[in-house]
Design an enzyme around this catalytic site. Sequence first.
Site, PDB file in Angstrom:
ATOM      1  N   TYR A   1      -0.487  -9.607   0.734  1.00 22.87           N
ATOM      2  CA  TYR A   1       0.430  -9.061   1.283  1.00 22.87           C
ATOM      3  C   TYR A   1       0.401  -9.716   2.787  1.00 22.87           C
ATOM      4  CZ  TYR A   1      -3.346  -6.157   2.977  1.00 22.87           C
ATOM      5  OH  TYR A   1      -4.546  -5.658   3.280  1.00 22.87           O
TER       6      TYR A   1
ATOM      7  N   HIS B   1      -7.191  -8.608  -2.721  1.00 19.75           N
ATOM      8  CA  HIS B   1      -8.418  -7.894  -2.434  1.00 19.75           C
ATOM      9  C   HIS B   1      -8.483  -6.643  -2.547  1.00 19.75           C
ATOM     10  CE1 HIS B   1      -6.164  -7.123   1.384  1.00 19.75           C
ATOM     11  NE2 HIS B   1      -6.999  -6.263   1.265  1.00 19.75           N
TER      12      HIS B   1
ATOM     13  N   HIS C   1     -10.626  -3.159  -1.295  1.00 25.39           N
ATOM     14  CA  HIS C   1     -11.758  -2.501  -0.510  1.00 25.39           C
ATOM     15  C   HIS C   1     -12.695  -1.567  -1.240  1.00 25.39           C
ATOM     16  CE1 HIS C   1      -9.135  -3.742   3.037  1.00 25.39           C
ATOM     17  NE2 HIS C   1      -8.092  -3.636   2.346  1.00 25.39           N
TER      18      HIS C   1
ATOM     19  N   TYR D   1       0.732  -1.091   0.127  1.00 26.45           N
ATOM     20  CA  TYR D   1      -0.034  -0.061   0.075  1.00 26.45           C
ATOM     21  C   TYR D   1       0.964   1.422   0.020  1.00 26.45           C
ATOM     22  CZ  TYR D   1      -4.438  -2.444   1.154  1.00 26.45           C
ATOM     23  OH  TYR D   1      -5.531  -3.171   1.151  1.00 26.45           O
TER      24      TYR D   1
ATOM     25  N   ARG E   1      -2.898 -11.555   3.725  1.00 27.82           N
ATOM     26  CA  ARG E   1      -3.992 -11.408   3.176  1.00 27.82           C
ATOM     27  C   ARG E   1      -4.353 -12.035   1.531  1.00 27.82           C
ATOM     28  NH1 ARG E   1      -7.846  -7.972   4.276  1.00 27.82           N
ATOM     29  NH2 ARG E   1      -8.906  -9.900   3.947  1.00 27.82           N
TER      30      ARG E   1
HETATM   31 FE   LIG Z   1      -6.296  -4.459   2.608  1.00 25.94          FE
END
Ligand SMILES: [Fe+2]
Length: 234
Positions: A144, A157, A159, A105, A154
Amino acid sequence: MVDSRQYRKPSAGIHPPYFYPSYVSSVKRAPMRPLIVIPQTLSEMTGPVFGHSDIGATDADLTNSGGGEPLGQRIIVSGRVLDENARPVRQALIEVWQANAAGRYLHKGDQHDAPLDPNFTGCGRALTDEHGRYRFVTIKPGAYPWRNHRNAWRPMHIHFSLFGAGLLTRLVTQMYFPGDPLLTFDPIFQSIPDEAGRARLISAFDWETTIPEQALGYKFDLVLRGREAIPMEN
Ligand SMILES: [Fe+2]
């Protein structure tokens, strides 16, 4: 004739519980007392909302946020926002955020050992049209690591946040990808009790919206209420 679909009750277990010990953050975050319902007043119901003028022409194209092409598999994510009777929800603001292709991110809180992409911020937004449709151009996010438990990763995905008629009517959820082996091990995904509810969070590969030689397509519809409701994090 009365439309019997109006009387469908939502199934139990569609939405994840606040307290789910395997999702470690929920232990401290979950309310320990019953929630208090605060009635909405005129100011909440008539307060500011987003409109067409607030959304830029390229806001729904996450591959267009830098000076060049971001790395990764280009994808089209599209679908509809519907109510419990399959009627379109128009003019709903959808905001998305995601990791880049390497699973990183663009956020100071994410310092794990994966590269940032100077051509990818990972944020976008769009309004649904008169048929409740939306469409984003982006890249497939990477998985990640996170420190929920040993060797926790995770699944891939995106959000999603949806705003309704007012800014207080916000719903938040996540879209996953079909065939991701990490779904089995993810406590956030597994915290949703209802198997069918979990399945609704997994997008479908969509040949129709795939663009030859350019992008793969994924379909993701969001039903806001009723038996077919999509699980929300709220
Ligand atoms: Fe996330």
